[in-house]
Design an enzyme around this catalytic site. Structure first.
Site, mmCIF file in Angstrom:
data_model
loop_
_atom_site.group_PDB
_atom_site.id
_atom_site.type_symbol
_atom_site.label_atom_id
_atom_site.label_comp_id
_atom_site.label_asym_id
_atom_site.label_seq_id
_atom_site.Cartn_x
_atom_site.Cartn_y
_atom_site.Cartn_z
ATOM 1 N N CYS A 93 -45.035 104.133 41.422
ATOM 2 C CA CYS A 93 -44.570 103.160 40.115
ATOM 3 C C CYS A 93 -42.800 104.311 41.162
ATOM 4 O O CYS A 93 -42.647 105.138 41.037
ATOM 5 C CB CYS A 93 -44.872 104.269 39.066
ATOM 6 S SG CYS A 93 -46.250 103.606 39.142
ATOM 7 N N ARG A 136 -39.679 101.628 46.800
ATOM 8 C CA ARG A 136 -41.159 101.998 46.111
ATOM 9 C C ARG A 136 -42.473 101.180 46.540
ATOM 10 O O ARG A 136 -43.765 101.388 46.403
ATOM 11 C CB ARG A 136 -41.001 103.017 44.565
ATOM 12 C CG ARG A 136 -39.835 103.817 45.079
ATOM 13 C CD ARG A 136 -39.787 104.514 43.853
ATOM 14 N NE ARG A 136 -40.733 105.788 43.523
ATOM 15 C CZ ARG A 136 -40.908 106.477 43.548
ATOM 16 N NH1 ARG A 136 -39.712 107.467 44.240
ATOM 17 N NH2 ARG A 136 -41.779 107.410 43.047
ATOM 18 N N TRP A 190 -47.174 100.511 39.911
ATOM 19 C CA TRP A 190 -47.281 100.189 40.675
ATOM 20 C C TRP A 190 -48.873 100.047 40.405
ATOM 21 O O TRP A 190 -49.435 101.368 39.875
ATOM 22 C CB TRP A 190 -48.091 100.663 42.252
ATOM 23 C CG TRP A 190 -48.134 100.218 43.323
ATOM 24 C CD1 TRP A 190 -48.362 99.479 43.986
ATOM 25 C CD2 TRP A 190 -49.561 100.940 44.032
ATOM 26 N NE1 TRP A 190 -48.532 99.117 44.836
ATOM 27 C CE2 TRP A 190 -49.600 100.463 44.647
ATOM 28 C CE3 TRP A 190 -50.059 102.284 43.701
ATOM 29 C CZ2 TRP A 190 -50.774 100.196 45.861
ATOM 30 C CZ3 TRP A 190 -51.296 102.531 44.038
ATOM 31 C CH2 TRP A 190 -51.944 101.875 45.864
ATOM 32 N N ASN A 223 -45.631 107.953 35.789
ATOM 33 C CA ASN A 223 -46.130 107.626 37.351
ATOM 34 C C ASN A 223 -47.407 108.898 37.325
ATOM 35 O O ASN A 223 -47.510 110.008 36.774
ATOM 36 C CB ASN A 223 -44.866 108.189 38.134
ATOM 37 C CG ASN A 223 -44.403 107.223 38.191
ATOM 38 O OD1 ASN A 223 -44.014 106.356 37.826
ATOM 39 N ND2 ASN A 223 -42.687 107.752 39.086
ATOM 40 N N GLY A 224 -48.235 108.260 37.891
ATOM 41 C CA GLY A 224 -49.279 109.317 38.664
ATOM 42 C C GLY A 224 -50.455 108.723 37.470
ATOM 43 O O GLY A 224 -50.350 107.581 37.139
ATOM 44 N N GLU A 280 -48.795 102.674 66.126
ATOM 45 C CA GLU A 280 -47.843 102.643 65.033
ATOM 46 C C GLU A 280 -46.950 100.914 65.221
ATOM 47 O O GLU A 280 -46.950 100.378 64.411
ATOM 48 C CB GLU A 280 -46.510 103.869 65.142
ATOM 49 C CG GLU A 280 -45.241 103.027 64.631
ATOM 50 C CD GLU A 280 -45.723 103.396 63.588
ATOM 51 O OE1 GLU A 280 -46.448 103.462 62.958
ATOM 52 O OE2 GLU A 280 -44.350 103.282 62.571
ATOM 53 N N LYS A 325 -46.678 98.324 62.242
ATOM 54 C CA LYS A 325 -46.053 98.199 62.094
ATOM 55 C C LYS A 325 -46.191 96.393 62.003
ATOM 56 O O LYS A 325 -45.834 95.655 60.937
ATOM 57 C CB LYS A 325 -44.779 98.228 62.730
ATOM 58 C CG LYS A 325 -44.085 99.757 63.180
ATOM 59 C CD LYS A 325 -42.685 99.655 61.902
ATOM 60 C CE LYS A 325 -43.920 100.156 60.224
ATOM 61 N NZ LYS A 325 -44.071 101.529 60.793
ATOM 62 N N GLU A 345 -48.830 95.748 58.473
ATOM 63 C CA GLU A 345 -48.494 96.034 57.616
ATOM 64 C C GLU A 345 -46.942 95.271 56.375
ATOM 65 O O GLU A 345 -46.479 94.571 55.973
ATOM 66 C CB GLU A 345 -47.939 97.485 56.936
ATOM 67 C CG GLU A 345 -46.354 97.845 57.570
ATOM 68 C CD GLU A 345 -46.096 99.355 57.796
ATOM 69 O OE1 GLU A 345 -46.664 99.883 56.993
ATOM 70 O OE2 GLU A 345 -45.241 99.969 58.482
ATOM 71 N N HIS A 381 -64.313 99.135 76.816
ATOM 72 C CA HIS A 381 -64.796 99.975 75.619
ATOM 73 C C HIS A 381 -65.427 99.884 75.024
ATOM 74 O O HIS A 381 -66.268 99.338 73.847
ATOM 75 C CB HIS A 381 -64.746 101.383 75.542
ATOM 76 C CG HIS A 381 -64.839 102.493 77.070
ATOM 77 N ND1 HIS A 381 -66.132 102.381 78.041
ATOM 78 C CD2 HIS A 381 -63.973 103.045 77.298
ATOM 79 C CE1 HIS A 381 -65.840 103.526 78.561
ATOM 80 N NE2 HIS A 381 -64.357 103.264 78.980
ATOM 81 N N LYS A 415 -43.626 102.760 49.089
ATOM 82 C CA LYS A 415 -43.003 103.692 49.865
ATOM 83 C C LYS A 415 -43.829 104.765 49.905
ATOM 84 O O LYS A 415 -43.398 105.327 50.816
ATOM 85 C CB LYS A 415 -41.705 103.730 49.464
ATOM 86 C CG LYS A 415 -40.512 103.999 50.706
ATOM 87 C CD LYS A 415 -40.845 104.001 51.640
ATOM 88 C CE LYS A 415 -40.154 104.187 52.869
ATOM 89 N NZ LYS A 415 -39.736 104.562 54.152
HETATM 90 C C1 AGP Z 1 -45.719 103.484 57.446
HETATM 91 O O1 AGP Z 1 -44.848 102.019 57.879
HETATM 92 C C2 AGP Z 1 -45.548 103.103 56.368
HETATM 93 N N1 AGP Z 1 -45.168 102.264 55.259
HETATM 94 C C3 AGP Z 1 -47.235 104.376 55.438
HETATM 95 O O2 AGP Z 1 -48.140 104.647 56.148
HETATM 96 C C4 AGP Z 1 -46.447 106.313 55.139
HETATM 97 O O3 AGP Z 1 -46.072 105.831 56.776
HETATM 98 C C5 AGP Z 1 -47.887 107.140 55.093
HETATM 99 O O4 AGP Z 1 -48.251 106.303 53.638
HETATM 100 C C6 AGP Z 1 -47.232 107.925 54.843
HETATM 101 O O5 AGP Z 1 -46.170 108.249 54.455
HETATM 102 P P1 AGP Z 1 -45.254 109.584 53.962
HETATM 103 O O6 AGP Z 1 -44.723 109.635 55.564
HETATM 104 O O7 AGP Z 1 -43.798 110.107 52.868
HETATM 105 O O8 AGP Z 1 -46.352 110.552 54.111
#
Ligand code: AGP
Length: 612
Positions: free
Chosen positions: A2, A27, A73, A99-100, A485, A489, A492, A508, A607
């Site tokens: 949020c 966000r 959110w 938020n929260g 990673e 990418k 997501e 395996h 985010k």
């Molecule tokens: C990264 O592409 C992601 N959107 C997500 O995994 C992110 O890295 C994770 O939520 C951790 O966030 P932070 O680095 O802000 O703690």
């Protein structure tokens, strides 16, 4: 997650709120709303995007100079108009954005219902605003006092901002576990969940502390109290980034801009912290606690998502260069598994946003158990650096694309510096070798530029695999976390199922997946494991998998086996992730664009993940 924006001053508030909400879109959210206060309190809210909200606002009713805005959110209740923020209290006099999560909202709601309150949404937020109103009524007290008393009854996390029809000259806000930044202008205040909606108007900010209430008055007066009613003071800080850094600057998407910003971001992360010619590394955060860090029995790296992947590279680096044991833990697991920690442990918490709820909780546990906390974060003034004993900022600049790119590479460059400084103080590496690596680290930005020039080649490969339903990413050693990673990418932002594995693990299990429809991305630049990777490539080729290999320039072996090669410049093995991640980011980006996906705001993602 949020987003919050608020304003009190002399300007028309509506355009400030809408622009602010657009700046917070990155966000992640599923509904948006604003409350405008003049001689009446008007709320507009709508499921969907900020643009959908704009369509329902009555243009004739936007003259107010105080107001609040929110992107939600969904946590409690569906993402619909009813559950969108702001929420009004029963009397209609208070409007809140939040938020929260209020964990004990159900019992508070039941109590309020007994006292005649009715609810029009499924949210915990509506419960909170009514609790505040009830306290105001029963205690006959000011709004800020009522907020303080109510928050003492609440379990959970919050950042809230409240408007009061009875006092159009005041905003009241509070936080616990969810960030709030106050922008201080001339006779005007801005408030937001991060500085992006504020930077256009003022660079002077104050970060609200946990369990604090702030009152912002139209006459320019403001004051802070903690939940125990003790007055607090804060130094005004200066924002270090500029408006350009949060705009697209000619790129079609923030993600692409941020991929291309990596050479500069890495330079910024290294600036003033090392000198290759003189062979020194100096991280202020390490120096301050050097005795404990140098003598640490072990390091525990904790993080989530992409930051966890950079943590894995940190494990390889610290063990390899400084010869200290390292464990890497998902913060969400670490916090609940009763970890064994002691004074000799150093916990490195890595986070782009500095607000990730699980990482923050892991820090609290480690602190309780006497470990030293070293925060590696990007967002200055965020909660994780504030909760850490010491640390280093990555200085990547604002990262707006939900998929982390430059944050990852600067985390890796910081961890490289940490490992090298540790190796230097512990004497685990010859000075000449350290100097050689520092020289090579300085060459990395130029080598990333060279790698970025491969974009057309990568785009062409993307066009061939955009319709794939699965992808495998394989790497060994330093390139194993890069495989993870790269897979993250792709999944997501393109919603293609992708898995990363250590290349040798393939036989395996995952090898069963390989047929002529399976694209397999190999990270095949490692010098030490090169022969082994060649064998793995052969295993995939024998099963007709489609091979996309990231290799060093001039590679001869894999070129003959792969369907596609991406030739990146050679570097020291320990620095190779800084180069090899770049083609994977570009591959994911182009595939996602070709599939028509919203790369900057992928579905369901936020985010900064400020709830568990
Ligand atoms: C990264 O592409 C992601 N959107 C997500 O995994 C992110 O890295 C994770 O939520 C951790 O966030 P932070 O680095 O802000 O703690």
């Amino acid at each position: 997650m949020c987003g919050i924006v608020g304003y009190i001053g002399y300007r028309e508030v509506y355009p400030i709120l809408i622009k602010g909400l657009k700046r917070l879109e990155y966000r992640g959210y599923d509904s948006a709303g604003v409350a405008l206060l003049s001689d009446e309190l008007t709320i507009y809210k709508k499921a969907g995007k900020v643009a959908d909200l704009e369509k329902i606002v009555d243009a004739g009713k936007t003259g107010a100079t105080i107001g609040i805005g929110h992107t939600r959110w969904a946590t409690h209740g569906e993402p619909n108009d009813r559950n969108a923020h702001p929420h009004k209290s029963q009397s209609g006099k208070l409007a809140i954005i939040h938020n929260g999560i209020i964990e004990n909202y159900a019992s508070i709601k039941a109590e309020l219902q007994k006292r005649g309150y009715t609810f029009h949404s499924d949210t915990d937020t509506e419960v909170l605003v009514n609790l505040i109103e009830e306290v105001q009524k029963t205690e006959h007290t000011s709004l800020d006092n009522a907020v303080r008393i109510a928050l003492n009854e609440v379990v959970g996390a919050y950042a809230i901002v409240i408007l009061n029809l009875d006092n159009p000259n005041q905003l009241v806000a509070a936080r616990k576990g969810s960030p709030l930044v106050i922008g201080i202008g001339e006779n005007e205040f801005f408030i937001a969940s991060d500085a992006t909606p504020i930077i256009e108007y003022t660079k002077h900010v104050v970060y609200l502390d946990d369990q604090e209430v702030v009152v912002l008055n139209r006459d320019g007066q403001y004051y802070f109290r903690d939940l125990g009613n003790i007055e607090k003071s804060h130094e005004i800080q200066k924002l270090e980034f500029s408006l350009e850094t949060i705009e697209k600057g000619g790129f079609e998407h923030f993600m692409l801009k941020e991929i291309y910003e990596q050479p500069k971001a890495i330079e910024d992360s290294l600036r003033g912290r090392m000198n290759a010619a003189q062979g020194w590394i100096k991280l202020g955060g390490m120096d301050e606690y050097i005795n404990r860090i140098e003598n640490a029995d072990r390091f525990i790296i904790t993080a989530c998502g992409t930051s966890w992947h950079s943590g894995l590279i940190g494990e390889y680096l610290i063990e390899d260069l400084a010869r200290v044991p390292v464990e890497v833990e998902y913060a969400s697991e670490f916090r609940y598994r009763n970890p064994i920690l002691k004074e000799g442990d150093v916990v490195i918490a890595i986070s782009q946003s500095g607000e990730t709820a699980d990482t923050l909780a892991a820090i609290e546990i480690a602190k309780e158990r006497q470990a030293l906390i070293y925060g590696v974060c990007n967002v200055i003034g965020s909660s994780i650096p504030r909760a850490s004993h010491t640390g280093s900022y990555t200085h990547a600049g604002p990262e707006i694309g939900v998929a982390s790119t430059k944050a990852f590479s600067t985390q890796v460059s910081m961890l490289t510096l940490m490992a090298l400084q540790l190796a230097q103080v512990k004497g685990t590496m010859p000075t000449s070798k350290i100097r050689e690596l520092l020289v090579e680290l300085e060459n990395i930005p130029a080598k990333i530029e060279e790698t970025l020039a491969l974009d057309p080649v990568i785009k062409e490969i993307a066009s061939k695999y955009k319709d794939a339903t699965n992808f495998l990413y394989l790497g060994r050693g330093y390139n194993f976390p890069v495989a993870l990673e790269g897979a993250l990418k792709l999944k997501e932002i393109s919603y293609i199922h992708a898995e990363g594995y250590p290349a040798a693990e393939m036989k395996h299990g995952p090898i069963a997946l390989i047929d002529e429809n399976m694209p397999v991305v190999f990270l095949a630049t490692n010098m030490s494991a090169y022969e082994k990777i060649v064998s793995n490539v052969q295993e995939v080729r024998a099963r007709k998998g489609k091979i996309i290999a990231v290799v060093n320039k001039g590679d001869t072996h894999i070129r003959q086996l792969a369907d596609h090669i991406i030739e990146v410049p050679e570097t020291a093995e320990i620095l190779s992730p800084l180069i090899t991640i770049v083609p994977l980011q570009l591959l994911a980006y182009h595939i996602a664009i070709m599939r028509g996906c919203n790369v900057d705001q992928p579905r369901n993602l936020a985010k900064s993940v400020t709830v568990e």
